[in-house]
Design a protein around this motif. Structure first.
Motif, mmCIF file in Angstrom:
data_model
loop_
_atom_site.group_PDB
_atom_site.id
_atom_site.type_symbol
_atom_site.label_atom_id
_atom_site.label_comp_id
_atom_site.label_asym_id
_atom_site.label_seq_id
_atom_site.Cartn_x
_atom_site.Cartn_y
_atom_site.Cartn_z
ATOM 1 N N SER A 1 -1.642 9.003 3.908
ATOM 2 C CA SER A 1 -1.893 7.564 3.953
ATOM 3 C C SER A 1 -0.642 6.765 3.610
ATOM 4 O O SER A 1 -0.422 5.677 4.162
ATOM 5 N N THR A 2 0.183 7.294 2.708
ATOM 6 C CA THR A 2 1.422 6.586 2.341
ATOM 7 C C THR A 2 2.335 6.442 3.542
ATOM 8 O O THR A 2 2.908 5.362 3.778
ATOM 9 N N TRP B 1 0.851 3.814 5.901
ATOM 10 C CA TRP B 1 1.073 2.446 5.415
ATOM 11 C C TRP B 1 2.525 2.038 5.614
ATOM 12 O O TRP B 1 2.816 0.873 5.944
ATOM 13 N N ARG C 1 1.968 1.698 -3.545
ATOM 14 C CA ARG C 1 0.830 2.216 -4.310
ATOM 15 C C ARG C 1 0.627 3.701 -4.032
ATOM 16 O O ARG C 1 0.400 4.501 -4.951
ATOM 17 N N MET D 1 0.823 -1.210 0.000
ATOM 18 C CA MET D 1 0.000 0.000 0.000
ATOM 19 C C MET D 1 0.859 1.262 0.000
ATOM 20 O O MET D 1 0.471 2.287 -0.581
#
Length: 387
Positions: A298-299, A302, A289, A286
């Motif tokens: 969010s990166t 993750w 991604r 993730m």
């Protein structure tokens, strides 16, 4: 009845094993992106201003992030005296190398901008690269050696004796599996540093960080998987033999240990621990991604999940061992026989319950105050930017 007697010795031993893992993970989550950013510095910043932007993303926070490193070392010293004694005697050359690399970071921050010479600044930029890449690599090498086992034994009076040669205390640690573990660690923290730069920068620095971080994440996933296969078929595990005394004296010679089989047998005995490597792979996937698609917050989250899963997988796989011995398996240090006294663990737990939440609240407040991107305009036009 004394208060500490309400908490059994066995329970406190497990609690401090968990807390040690929390401190190590906390260090990797916070100072890990500092090391990753330092290792990325010469590659994501092509101009002096871009490199100043990169440095200013971690300059205000790296000292606070070191608290986790200090707490981890202090916890090992106070809660796990045999582990502290063996590791610092057997790994001291490697630890000296890590310390020397870590010293380069504050020196590089303070001296880099003292002169306008481009050569001067480039040299300090590469010093910051070493200060980030070397610890990230060597910490992984250390973990690999713990999984392989360390050549030490305990005398009858519990004095630790390291059986490796002087040069072996450094070069002997560079075994193939340990080097692979170092690559896992380095690539993982490069991905983490890239995720941090994605959040804190913009423009070409952010684009380069995403590109390099994506490659680093793929390397981290591949090498982590390879390390798991190697661990299953190429590394002898350790196991307790006979009845295990979990609340007995802190004497590693008290329990019998055998060597053989696979470390991954733990997943057959405790299937639930498979959640850790799954977290590691899912977090990496993730994060990669997120880097490719341009996500920011969010990166980073993750990436943190990936680091948590990877580090937790090591501890859960090895449990209850913390430092196995290849020379005399019975001398191996475990959760059940390598801790301080019952009272000491209790007093330390009380201190941890009081002060760790305060540290976490203060850290959260600092990151809230410093929230936002570091821009070239801010770096070149603000007197608050000293890097």
């Amino acid at each position: 009845m004394i208060l500490h007697e309400f908490l059994s010795f066995e329970f406190l031993r497990v609690v401090w094993w968990v807390l040690l893992g929390v401190l190590l993970i906390g260090f990797a989550l916070t100072d890990g992106f500092d090391m990753g950013v330092g290792a990325l510095l010469p590659f994501v910043g092509k101009t002096d201003v871009e490199r100043r932007v990169v440095i200013n993303t971690i300059g205000p926070v790296w000292e606070g992030n070191q608290v986790w490193f200090i707490l981890g070392g202090g916890a090992i010293f106070a809660a796990w005296p045999p582990l502290y004694a063996v590791s610092f005697s057997g790994f001291y050359l490697a630890m000296f190398a890590v310390l020397a690399a870590l010293i380069l970071r504050p020196v590089g921050f303070k001296y880099r901008s003292k002169r306008d010479s481009q050569r001067w600044r480039n040299n300090w930029d590469w010093a910051l690269f070493v200060g980030g890449a070397a610890p990230a690599l060597l910490f992984g090498v250390a973990v690999g050696n713990v999984l392989l086992g360390v050549p030490f034994h305990l005398t009858e009076d519990l004095m630790p004796m390291y059986d490796g040669t002087f040069y072996g205390k450094f070069l002997g640690l560079l075994r193939p599996f340990a080097i692979l573990s170092g690559v896992v660690s380095l690539s993982m923290l490069l991905m983490h540093g890239a995720a941090w730069l994605t959040l804190k920068t913009e423009g070409m620095v952010q684009i380069r960080a995403r590109n390099i971080g994506t490659v680093a994440g793929i390397v981290a996933a591949a090498t982590y998987a390879l390390a798991g296969v190697w661990l299953a078929f190429g590394v002898d595990g350790f196991a307790m033999v006979g009845e295990v005394v979990t609340d007995g004296p802190s004497n590693p010679l008290y329990n019998e240990v055998s060597r053989g089989g696979s470390w991954l047998a733990a997943y057959g005995e405790r299937p639930w621990i498979a959640i850790a490597p799954l977290m590691g792979f899912a977090g990496i996937a993730m994060a990669v991604r997120g880097l490719r698609e341009g996500h920011e917050v969010s990166t980073l989250l993750w990436s943190k999940l990936a680091i948590t899963g990877i580090i937790a997988s090591v501890g859960l796989t090895m449990f209850p061992f913390v430092l196995p011995s290849t020379v005399d398996p019975t001398s191996s240090l475990s959760v059940w026989d390598a801790t301080s006294s019952h009272l000491t663990l209790f007093v330390m737990l009380v201190a941890a319950v009081i002060f760790m939440p305060l540290i976490m609240l203060y850290t959260a407040w600092v990151y809230k105050v410093l929230w936002g991107k570091v821009t070239e305009e801010e770096v070149t036009g603000s007197s608050d930017s000293v890097y």
